[in-house]
Scaffold this active site. Structure first.
Site, short mmCIF file in Angstrom:
data_model
loop_
_atom_site.label_atom_id
_atom_site.label_comp_id
_atom_site.label_asym_id
_atom_site.label_seq_id
_atom_site.Cartn_x
_atom_site.Cartn_y
_atom_site.Cartn_z
N PRO A 2 0.85 -1.17 0.00
CA PRO A 2 0.00 0.00 0.00
C PRO A 2 0.89 1.24 0.00
O PRO A 2 1.87 1.30 0.74
CB PRO A 2 -0.75 -0.11 1.32
N GLU A 3 0.58 2.18 -0.84
CA GLU A 3 1.31 3.44 -0.85
C GLU A 3 0.53 4.47 -0.03
O GLU A 3 -0.45 4.12 0.62
CB GLU A 3 1.50 3.91 -2.30
#
Length: 276
Positions: A2-3
DNA sequence: CTACCATCCTGGTTGC
DNA sequence: TGCAACCAGGATGGTA
Protein backbone atom coordinates in the site's frame (compact mmCIF):
# COMPACT_ATOMS: atom_id res chain seq x y z
CA UNK A 1 2.75 -2.26 -0.68
CA UNK A 2 0.00 0.00 0.00
CA UNK A 3 1.31 3.44 -0.85
CA UNK A 4 0.36 6.71 0.79
CA UNK A 5 -3.25 6.85 -0.49
CA UNK A 6 -3.95 3.29 0.62
CA UNK A 7 -2.48 3.89 4.07
CA UNK A 8 -4.48 7.10 4.38
CA UNK A 9 -7.60 5.16 3.41
CA UNK A 10 -6.87 2.67 6.18
CA UNK A 11 -6.31 5.48 8.66
CA UNK A 12 -9.66 7.03 7.83
CA UNK A 13 -11.38 3.70 8.15
CA UNK A 14 -9.82 3.07 11.55
CA UNK A 15 -10.59 6.51 12.97
CA UNK A 16 -14.20 5.95 14.02
CA UNK A 17 -13.56 2.57 15.64
CA UNK A 18 -10.23 3.41 17.28
CA UNK A 19 -9.92 7.04 18.26
CA UNK A 20 -10.97 7.53 21.87
CA UNK A 21 -11.51 3.80 22.34
CA UNK A 22 -9.78 1.39 24.68
CA UNK A 23 -8.22 -1.80 23.38
CA UNK A 24 -9.84 -4.64 25.28
CA UNK A 25 -7.78 -7.39 23.71
CA UNK A 26 -4.67 -7.51 21.52
CA UNK A 27 -3.27 -10.77 20.17
CA UNK A 28 -0.29 -11.41 17.96
CA UNK A 29 -0.87 -14.82 16.41
CA UNK A 30 2.75 -15.31 15.40
CA UNK A 31 6.02 -14.03 16.86
CA UNK A 32 7.23 -12.18 13.81
CA UNK A 33 6.30 -10.41 10.63
CA UNK A 34 9.14 -8.76 8.75
CA UNK A 35 10.71 -8.16 12.15
CA UNK A 36 9.93 -9.76 15.50
CA UNK A 37 6.78 -8.40 17.09
CA UNK A 38 7.96 -6.52 20.22
CA UNK A 39 7.99 -8.42 23.49
CA UNK A 40 4.85 -7.81 25.48
CA UNK A 41 3.09 -6.28 22.47
CA UNK A 42 -0.37 -7.35 23.58
CA UNK A 43 0.19 -6.57 27.25
CA UNK A 44 1.53 -3.10 26.50
CA UNK A 45 -1.52 -2.13 24.49
CA UNK A 46 -4.33 -3.93 26.28
CA UNK A 47 -6.36 -1.55 28.43
CA UNK A 48 -4.91 1.52 26.74
CA UNK A 49 -6.94 4.25 25.11
CA UNK A 50 -6.15 5.49 21.62
CA UNK A 51 -5.63 9.23 21.77
CA UNK A 52 -4.63 9.92 18.18
CA UNK A 53 -4.35 8.15 14.85
CA UNK A 54 -1.81 9.68 12.48
CA UNK A 55 -0.11 8.79 9.25
CA UNK A 56 3.46 9.60 8.28
CA UNK A 57 4.35 8.58 4.74
CA UNK A 58 3.30 4.92 4.54
CA UNK A 59 3.27 4.47 8.31
CA UNK A 60 0.26 4.43 10.59
CA UNK A 61 1.03 5.96 13.98
CA UNK A 62 -1.36 5.07 16.77
CA UNK A 63 -0.88 7.11 19.93
CA UNK A 64 -1.99 5.71 23.30
CA UNK A 65 -2.74 7.36 26.62
CA UNK A 66 0.29 5.56 28.06
CA UNK A 67 2.54 7.66 25.83
CA UNK A 68 3.32 4.65 23.67
CA UNK A 69 3.05 4.94 19.90
CA UNK A 70 2.35 1.94 17.70
CA UNK A 71 4.30 2.26 14.46
CA UNK A 72 2.59 0.15 11.83
CA UNK A 73 3.78 -0.50 8.29
CA UNK A 74 1.57 -2.54 5.98
CA UNK A 75 4.39 -3.91 3.86
CA UNK A 76 3.48 -4.97 0.34
CA UNK A 77 0.43 -7.06 1.01
CA UNK A 78 -0.86 -5.84 4.35
CA UNK A 79 -4.59 -5.34 4.77
CA UNK A 80 -6.55 -4.00 7.71
CA UNK A 81 -10.08 -5.28 8.10
CA UNK A 82 -12.61 -3.93 10.54
CA UNK A 83 -15.67 -5.76 11.82
CA UNK A 84 -17.90 -3.68 14.02
CA UNK A 85 -19.85 -6.80 14.90
CA UNK A 86 -20.10 -10.46 13.89
CA UNK A 87 -16.49 -10.96 12.87
CA UNK A 88 -16.07 -14.01 10.64
CA UNK A 89 -13.57 -16.75 11.57
CA UNK A 90 -9.94 -15.74 11.50
CA UNK A 91 -8.10 -16.51 8.30
CA UNK A 92 -4.68 -17.91 7.61
CA UNK A 93 -2.80 -14.64 7.31
CA UNK A 94 -4.62 -12.72 10.03
CA UNK A 95 -1.54 -12.04 12.12
CA UNK A 96 -2.59 -9.43 14.66
CA UNK A 97 -6.04 -9.03 16.21
CA UNK A 98 -7.25 -5.92 18.06
CA UNK A 99 -10.57 -5.72 19.86
CA UNK A 100 -11.96 -2.50 21.25
CA UNK A 101 -14.14 -1.77 24.26
CA UNK A 102 -17.02 -1.25 21.82
CA UNK A 103 -16.62 -4.77 20.47
CA UNK A 104 -15.05 -3.84 17.15
CA UNK A 105 -12.54 -6.32 15.77
CA UNK A 106 -9.57 -5.11 13.72
CA UNK A 107 -7.40 -7.62 11.92
CA UNK A 108 -4.03 -7.16 10.26
CA UNK A 109 -3.84 -9.62 7.40
CA UNK A 110 -0.53 -9.79 5.53
CA UNK A 111 0.20 -12.74 3.27
CA UNK A 112 3.77 -11.81 2.43
CA UNK A 113 4.62 -10.64 5.92
CA UNK A 114 6.67 -7.67 4.74
CA UNK A 115 4.68 -5.55 7.13
CA UNK A 116 5.78 -4.85 10.68
CA UNK A 117 4.81 -3.23 13.94
CA UNK A 118 6.94 -1.56 16.58
CA UNK A 119 6.26 0.21 19.86
CA UNK A 120 8.07 3.37 20.80
CA UNK A 121 7.68 6.03 23.45
CA UNK A 122 6.09 9.09 21.91
CA UNK A 123 9.09 11.21 22.86
CA UNK A 124 11.32 8.98 20.78
CA UNK A 125 9.08 8.79 17.74
CA UNK A 126 10.98 11.27 15.57
CA UNK A 127 14.22 9.49 16.34
CA UNK A 128 12.90 6.05 15.43
CA UNK A 129 15.08 4.58 12.68
CA UNK A 130 12.12 4.02 10.37
CA UNK A 131 10.80 7.55 10.83
CA UNK A 132 13.88 9.72 11.27
CA UNK A 133 15.14 9.58 7.71
CA UNK A 134 11.83 10.17 5.95
CA UNK A 135 11.64 13.10 3.56
CA UNK A 136 8.78 15.60 3.40
CA UNK A 137 5.10 14.67 3.32
CA UNK A 138 4.04 15.24 -0.26
CA UNK A 139 0.68 16.71 0.72
CA UNK A 140 2.13 19.21 3.18
CA UNK A 141 2.05 22.80 2.03
CA UNK A 142 5.75 23.03 2.74
CA UNK A 143 6.39 20.46 0.02
CA UNK A 144 6.66 22.77 -2.94
CA UNK A 145 8.72 23.03 -6.10
CA UNK A 146 11.63 24.60 -4.28
CA UNK A 147 11.68 21.87 -1.66
CA UNK A 148 11.65 19.15 -4.28
CA UNK A 149 14.19 20.82 -6.55
CA UNK A 150 16.58 21.25 -3.66
CA UNK A 151 16.45 17.55 -2.84
CA UNK A 152 16.93 16.51 -6.46
CA UNK A 153 19.74 18.91 -7.24
CA UNK A 154 22.90 17.22 -8.54
CA UNK A 155 21.35 13.77 -8.38
CA UNK A 156 22.10 11.78 -11.49
CA UNK A 157 19.80 8.87 -10.80
CA UNK A 158 16.65 8.63 -12.95
CA UNK A 159 13.77 10.67 -11.56
CA UNK A 160 11.73 7.46 -11.25
CA UNK A 161 14.23 6.03 -8.78
CA UNK A 162 14.60 9.32 -6.94
CA UNK A 163 10.87 9.56 -6.30
CA UNK A 164 10.83 6.04 -4.88
CA UNK A 165 13.54 7.12 -2.43
CA UNK A 166 11.63 7.86 0.77
CA UNK A 167 14.23 10.39 1.87
CA UNK A 168 13.44 12.58 -1.15
CA UNK A 169 9.69 12.56 -0.66
CA UNK A 170 7.93 10.14 1.64
CA UNK A 171 4.97 8.02 0.65
CA UNK A 172 5.20 7.45 -3.08
CA UNK A 173 5.54 3.92 -4.43
CA UNK A 174 5.78 2.31 -7.82
CA UNK A 175 2.24 3.06 -8.96
CA UNK A 176 1.94 6.71 -8.06
CA UNK A 177 5.42 7.57 -9.28
CA UNK A 178 4.49 6.42 -12.78
CA UNK A 179 1.21 8.30 -12.59
CA UNK A 180 2.73 11.53 -11.29
CA UNK A 181 5.48 11.56 -13.92
CA UNK A 182 2.85 11.09 -16.59
CA UNK A 183 0.82 14.09 -15.46
CA UNK A 184 3.97 16.15 -15.16
CA UNK A 185 5.02 15.20 -18.69
CA UNK A 186 8.43 14.09 -17.43
CA UNK A 187 10.25 11.00 -18.66
CA UNK A 188 10.98 8.51 -15.89
CA UNK A 189 14.49 8.20 -17.34
CA UNK A 190 15.32 11.89 -16.97
CA UNK A 191 18.19 12.63 -14.65
CA UNK A 192 16.71 13.75 -11.33
CA UNK A 193 18.96 16.77 -11.05
CA UNK A 194 17.39 18.32 -14.16
CA UNK A 195 14.05 18.65 -12.38
CA UNK A 196 14.37 22.31 -11.47
CA UNK A 197 12.33 25.40 -12.11
CA UNK A 198 9.22 24.80 -14.19
CA UNK A 199 9.65 21.05 -14.25
CA UNK A 200 9.74 20.95 -10.48
CA UNK A 201 6.54 22.98 -10.35
CA UNK A 202 4.83 20.57 -12.73
CA UNK A 203 6.04 17.53 -10.85
CA UNK A 204 4.98 18.76 -7.42
CA UNK A 205 1.59 19.71 -8.80
CA UNK A 206 1.20 16.28 -10.40
CA UNK A 207 2.24 14.42 -7.24
CA UNK A 208 -0.28 16.27 -5.11
CA UNK A 209 -3.01 15.90 -7.68
CA UNK A 210 -2.64 12.16 -8.14
CA UNK A 211 -2.35 11.44 -4.42
CA UNK A 212 -5.43 13.50 -3.58
CA UNK A 213 -7.44 11.85 -6.33
CA UNK A 214 -6.38 8.39 -5.17
CA UNK A 215 -7.29 9.13 -1.55
CA UNK A 216 -10.68 10.39 -2.68
CA UNK A 217 -11.19 7.09 -4.50
CA UNK A 218 -10.28 4.97 -1.48
CA UNK A 219 -6.92 3.96 -2.90
CA UNK A 220 -6.17 1.41 -5.59
CA UNK A 221 -7.18 -2.23 -5.29
CA UNK A 222 -4.78 -4.16 -7.47
CA UNK A 223 -4.05 -7.27 -5.54
CA UNK A 224 -4.20 -6.82 -1.84
CA UNK A 225 -5.48 -3.41 -0.91
CA UNK A 226 -9.03 -3.06 0.32
CA UNK A 227 -10.64 -0.35 2.30
CA UNK A 228 -10.98 -1.43 5.92
CA UNK A 229 -14.70 -1.99 5.45
CA UNK A 230 -13.85 -4.61 2.86
CA UNK A 231 -14.78 -2.51 -0.14
CA UNK A 232 -12.36 -2.19 -2.99
CA UNK A 233 -10.73 1.14 -3.66
CA UNK A 234 -11.41 2.19 -7.19
CA UNK A 235 -8.53 4.43 -8.22
CA UNK A 236 -7.07 1.57 -10.30
CA UNK A 237 -9.76 2.38 -12.86
CA UNK A 238 -8.31 5.87 -13.12
CA UNK A 239 -4.70 4.92 -13.85
CA UNK A 240 -3.40 6.85 -16.82
CA UNK A 241 -0.39 4.62 -17.48
CA UNK A 242 0.22 2.13 -14.68
CA UNK A 243 -0.25 -1.44 -15.94
CA UNK A 244 -1.58 -0.10 -19.23
CA UNK A 245 1.31 -1.05 -21.52
CA UNK A 246 0.32 -1.14 -25.17
CA UNK A 247 -2.74 1.01 -24.66
CA UNK A 248 -3.13 4.44 -26.17
CA UNK A 249 -1.82 7.36 -24.23
CA UNK A 250 -4.79 9.07 -22.60
CA UNK A 251 -3.18 12.49 -22.51
CA UNK A 252 -2.19 13.29 -26.05
CA UNK A 253 -2.84 12.50 -29.68
CA UNK A 254 0.43 10.69 -30.14
CA UNK A 255 0.23 7.59 -32.24
CA UNK A 256 2.42 5.65 -29.86
CA UNK A 257 1.28 3.59 -26.96
CA UNK A 258 2.18 3.31 -23.32
CA UNK A 259 5.57 1.71 -22.85
CA UNK A 260 6.65 -0.55 -20.02
CA UNK A 261 10.30 -0.52 -19.06
CA UNK A 262 12.20 -1.85 -16.07
CA UNK A 263 14.17 0.55 -13.89
CA UNK A 264 16.12 -0.76 -10.92
CA UNK A 265 14.12 -3.92 -11.10
CA UNK A 266 10.71 -2.29 -11.04
CA UNK A 267 8.23 -1.74 -13.83
CA UNK A 268 7.74 1.79 -15.09
CA UNK A 269 4.97 2.88 -17.45
CA UNK A 270 5.04 6.00 -19.56
CA UNK A 271 4.27 7.71 -22.86
CA UNK A 272 7.45 8.39 -24.80
CA UNK A 273 5.78 11.16 -26.78
CA UNK A 274 4.25 13.08 -23.94
CA UNK A 275 6.95 12.54 -21.33
CA UNK A 276 10.32 14.10 -22.01
C1' DC B 1 27.85 9.21 -5.10
C1' DT B 2 25.55 5.76 -8.26
C1' DA B 3 23.63 1.59 -10.26
C1' DC B 4 22.49 -2.85 -9.59
C1' DC B 5 21.36 -7.00 -7.02
C1' DA B 6 19.69 -10.10 -3.54
C1' DT B 7 16.65 -10.62 0.23
C1' DC B 8 12.63 -11.16 3.33
C1' DC B 9 7.55 -14.12 2.08
C1' DT B 10 3.29 -16.01 -0.34
C1' DG B 11 0.35 -16.60 -4.05
C1' DG B 12 -1.52 -15.50 -8.60
C1' DT B 13 -0.42 -15.65 -13.45
C1' DT B 14 1.96 -17.15 -17.45
C1' DG B 15 4.02 -20.24 -20.52
C1' DC B 16 5.53 -24.71 -21.88
C1' DT C 1 -4.04 -30.33 -16.35
C1' DG C 2 0.51 -30.00 -14.25
C1' DC C 3 4.30 -27.69 -13.06
C1' DA C 4 7.93 -24.35 -12.86
C1' DA C 5 9.30 -19.83 -13.63
C1' DC C 6 8.19 -15.36 -13.01
C1' DC C 7 6.07 -11.41 -11.14
C1' DA C 8 3.98 -8.27 -7.53
C1' DG C 9 2.28 -1.99 -4.38
C1' DG C 10 8.56 -2.04 -0.20
C1' DA C 11 12.81 -1.14 1.88
C1' DT C 12 17.43 -2.25 3.17
C1' DG C 13 22.07 -3.46 2.84
C1' DG C 14 25.80 -5.08 0.17
C1' DT C 15 28.78 -4.82 -3.89
C1' DA C 16 31.37 -2.83 -7.64
Amino acid sequence: MPELPEVETVRRGLLPVLEGHILARVVARRPDLRFPIPDGFGQQLTGRRVTRLDRRAKYLLIHFDSGTVLIWHLGMSGRVLIFEQDAPPEERHDHIIFETDAGAVIRFNDTRRFGFVDLVDGNGLEAHPMIAKLGPEPLDESFDAQALARRLKDRKTPIKAALLDQTVVAGLGNIYVSEALFYAGISPRRSAGTIQGGRAVKLVTAIKKVLKAAIAAGGSSLRDHRQPNGELGYFQHNFAVYDRQGQRCPGCDCTGSIQQIVQSGRSTYFCTARQR
